[in-house]
Write a protein that holds these residues in place. Structure first.
Motif, PDB file in Angstrom:
ATOM      1  N   ASP A 196       0.836  -1.201   0.000  1.00 62.98           N
ATOM      2  CA  ASP A 196       0.000   0.000   0.000  1.00 62.98           C
ATOM      3  C   ASP A 196       0.874   1.257   0.000  1.00 62.98           C
ATOM      4  OD1 ASP A 196      -1.675   2.233   1.190  1.00 62.98           O
ATOM      5  OD2 ASP A 196      -3.180   0.648   0.995  1.00 62.98           O
ATOM      6  N   SER A 197       0.554   2.213  -0.889  1.00 64.17           N
ATOM      7  CA  SER A 197       1.384   3.410  -1.050  1.00 64.17           C
ATOM      8  C   SER A 197       1.360   4.319   0.174  1.00 64.17           C
ATOM      9  CB  SER A 197       0.901   4.209  -2.276  1.00 64.17           C
ATOM     10  OG  SER A 197      -0.437   4.649  -2.093  1.00 64.17           O
ATOM     11  N   ARG A 198       0.373   4.140   1.058  1.00 63.20           N
ATOM     12  CA  ARG A 198       0.278   5.007   2.233  1.00 63.20           C
ATOM     13  C   ARG A 198       1.162   4.549   3.385  1.00 63.20           C
ATOM     14  NH1 ARG A 198      -6.066   4.234   2.568  1.00 63.20           N
ATOM     15  NH2 ARG A 198      -5.292   2.118   2.180  1.00 63.20           N
TER      16      ARG A 198
END
Length: 738
Positions: free
Chosen positions: A572-574
């Motif tokens: 996940d990019s977050r």
């Protein structure tokens, strides 16, 4: 053009007309009450409500702000009426409006906002206390004293005295106001102040109670033009400026606050200030109290669905029609009910939410000093005291020096001095530096934006003395060369140089200021190239700013890595492992995949990528910890909960999610302990704990854990709150294949 006009009329009829009726019902009792608290004729409150709605609404710069009698100015008006008389007070209001117009024309609106919010909130709270204390005597059947302190002293005797029907009316009014917000929503369509006055008036009339009625006889027919106040000219000028300043600040702060509650056009503060000035000139000429933006009426306007200034204008029209055609109905309202309404409003002006806000910025002393000053000394004196303390605290913050001294393992000392170095910080500076042992080698970093001569002399004298005793001092100016220039006798110019703004590398690209990408580096295309543009710009920024700082570290790491942790987390990019763990280069050996999954030994479908990373980390790199980090709102876990439906036409993803079936099974067998926010959140947490058990299916991992050579840690990153939680491991009931 005709179509636009028709659309505007339809929008006004659909949204602004109903909102104006709601605000009108709120404004009438508040206008009467504020006029009463101001020591002005009650009709003056209605006049101000009409002028504030029509004039300020039409000429102001806010689309939805509603203006009217200002509760924050009631103490000033009371004092002015007592000193100069009512007609002279109207002239002061008129002149204050002229000052506001001048300020608006010179575009000084932003400057009037340069007042600490703690002073504003403290002033309003102090005014609320004074209003509540004075009107409480009216509710109890007495008369207000000349000051808040006198009202407080006389209050016990007033409470112990005999109470008549007026006291019952006051208690009934406060009771209705207190319980109105707890009633069903259809009932709350009637504004609480109006409902309270209606209940009190009807009850007093039905039982024939002996109460004092509102008297408006002759109020609108006895008009006379304001007269110039007589007395000390300097005090009159101060009074005009005080009314203008307070009315301006209250209106502009209200505009800014209301802008945050709707999606319409933002306020033009200079136009708003000019419109308020015209309104105060008109209300002063007609015999009204000062006008300012009113947060209660404005908030009611927004909640009622207002879209344009027509709501405020129409509310003023309804007030005018009511005053001229139905003014007789106001005479049915008991004065004790109005006083009780003011007591309730005064208590509400002491807003604990404001205290929490200023507490977060260390400005509670300013709030308290302003409040006490307004109550004990007076409005002007309290504001001056609050402003003075706010200025002192600001000066203290500007000259605050942070000195951090820490010993290193090799016997060296590292000291960092941050802030603005002035003579005020010399005592603390000298004390901290002289705590370093004699003869020690010291690396001193100056992270400063200013240094005066006294501060330079303090540092330089300490350095000379320390080196004379056998020590060594290496001084590094992180920003400008303040110390080096002072030591060489060069002129310190400019007087103050702000430090370079931090890179803020942790912010997403969309949150950072856009930089121009050179055409020679990026082809002129659209779509997917946007990411390449950002990456190219980011690489250049890294080369320019960050690389020189981290190059020594990477030089040491160039030939060998010795991470202490294997960090397995979601793709996940977050989720940014180095950010949420405050780790640096060489600390984490990282594996990322969809769902932070660890395939069990021998599980299907077969996967070697995670297994290879585990083997390399434990057997070659010798990591001491394996961490599995999950996060909130994980799409992989949502796919598991949907039974693969959300994976849709992604066969590779469906096959990969089969490694999460054990997590799903454990989720089904366990119940919530109350720490999660729903099924998805609970599965995200359970999945982390299950992956720790999956790690134990590998023989070498299990052996190292049992021998105390390896620790398994579960982390959970709550994205919404930006908090990292530790998750306890589940008891291992697995049989490890040998």
């Amino acid at each position: 053009m005709i179509r636009d006009t028709q659309s505007s009329v339809i929008r006004t009829l659909r949204y602004d007309l109903p909102a104006s009726l709601v605000v009108f019902l709120v404004a009438v009792p508040l206008s009467l009450g504020i006029a009463m608290a101001s020591g002005a004729p009650l009709a003056a409150g209605l006049i101000s409500g009409v002028v504030g709605g029509i004039v300020a609404g039409a000429l102001g710069g806010s689309a939805v702000q509603v203006s009217g009698p200002a509760a924050g100015l009631s103490l000033v008006v009371v004092d002015l009426v007592h000193t100069y008389g009512w007609r002279a007070t109207c002239m002061i209001t008129l002149l204050a409006g002229a000052v506001q117009i001048v300020l608006g024309l010179f575009r000084a609106a932003r400057a009037t906002l340069a007042v600490s919010p703690a002073v504003i909130h403290g002033t309003l709270a102090g005014v609320g206390v004074v209003i509540a204390l004075s009107q409480l005597h009216v509710v109890l059947g007495g008369s207000p004293q000349t000051s808040a302190v006198a009202n407080l002293i006389e209050l016990p005797a007033q409470i112990a005295a005999h109470h008549d029907h007026g006291f019952a009316v006051g208690v009934l009014t406060i009771a209705v106001l207190a319980i109105w917000t707890r009633l069903p929503k259809p009932v709350r369509a009637v504004p609480a102040p109006l409902a309270a006055l209606l209940v009190a008036s009807v009850t007093a009339w039905a039982f024939g109670w002996n109460v004092t009625r509102v008297d408006l006889s002759g109020s609108f027919t006895d008009w006379a033009f304001p007269v110039l106040p007589q007395g000390d000219g300097h005090r009159i000028v101060v009074a005009v400026l005080l009314v203008a300043l307070l009315a301006s600040v209250e209106s502009l702060l209200c505009s800014v606050a209301v802008d945050g509650t709707h999606k319409g056009p933002r306020s033009d503060l200079d136009t708003e200030l000019t419109g308020q000035g015209v309104a105060n000139m008109v209300t002063g000429a007609l015999g009204g109290v000062p006008v300012a933006g009113a947060i209660v009426r404005s908030t009611a306007n927004v909640k009622a669905g207002a879209r344009s200034r027509w709501s405020a204008v129409l509310h003023g029209v309804w007030m005018l029609v009511f005053a001229l055609g139905f003014g007789w109905s106001i005479q049915l309202i008991p004065m004790e009910a109005l006083a009780a309404l003011l007591v309730f409003i005064g208590v509400q002006m002491v807003n604990l939410g404001h205290v929490r806000k200023v507490h977060g910025h260390g400005e509670v002393p300013v709030y308290i000093v302003t409040l006490i000053g307004v109550v004990v000394l007076g409005l002007a004196e309290g504001v001056v005291a609050g402003l003075g303390l706010a200025a002192l605290l600001a000066l203290r913050r500007l000259t605050w020096v942070t000195v951090n001294v820490r010993p290193e393992e090799d016997g060296h000392y590292h000291a960092t001095i941050s802030g603005s170095l002035t003579f005020l910080g010399v005592p603390r500076l000298t004390h901290e530096l002289r705590s370093i042992p004699e003869g020690a080698s010291v690396d001193l970093d100056l992270n400063i934006d200013f240094m005066d001569n006294a501060a330079f002399e303090a540092i330089h004298s300490w350095r000379v003395d320390h080196e004379r005793m056998g020590g060594h001092v290496d001084i590094d100016d992180i920003h400008d060369e303040w110390y080096a220039m002072a030591a060489s006798g060069s002129r310190m110019f400019p007087a103050k140089t702000p430090p370079r703004a931090p890179d803020r590398w942790w912010l997403p690209w969309a949150h950072r200021r856009r930089r121009t990408v050179r055409p020679s580096l990026v082809p002129q295309q659209v779509g997917p190239v946007e990411a390449e543009c950002q990456l190219t710009a980011g690489a250049r920024e890294f080369h320019r700013r960050t690389a020189p700082l981290v190059r020594p570290i990477f030089t040491e790491l160039a030939h060998k890595q010795t991470p202490s942790h294997l960090f397995i987390t979601c793709a996940d990019s977050r989720v940014m492992p180095s950010l949420i763990t405050a780790s640096g280069p060489g600390d984490l050996f990282t594996v990322r995949n969809i769902g932070n999954l660890v395939p069990r030994r021998g599980g299907e479908p077969h996967d070697d990528s995670v297994v290879a990373a585990i083997e390399y980390a434990t057997q070659v790199l010798g990591v001491r910890t394996i961490t599995v980090c999950g996060h909130s709102g994980c799409g992989a876990m949502a796919g598991l909960l949907s039974g693969g439906v959300q994976a849709g036409s992604l066969p590779g993803l469906r096959r990969w999610l089969r490694h999460g079936n054990h997590s799903l099974a454990r989720f089904i067998d366990t119940e919530s302990d109350g720490s999660d926010s729903g099924p998805l959140d609970r599965l995200c947490r359970v999945n982390v704990q299950q992956q720790l058990l999956n790690l134990r299916t590998y023989r070498r991992v299990d052996e190292q854990v049992k021998a105390g050579e390896l620790e398994l840690v579960g982390l959970y990153f709550d994205i919404g709150s930006a908090r990292v939680h530790m998750l306890p491991p589940l008891p291992s009931t697995l049989s490890v294949k040998r």
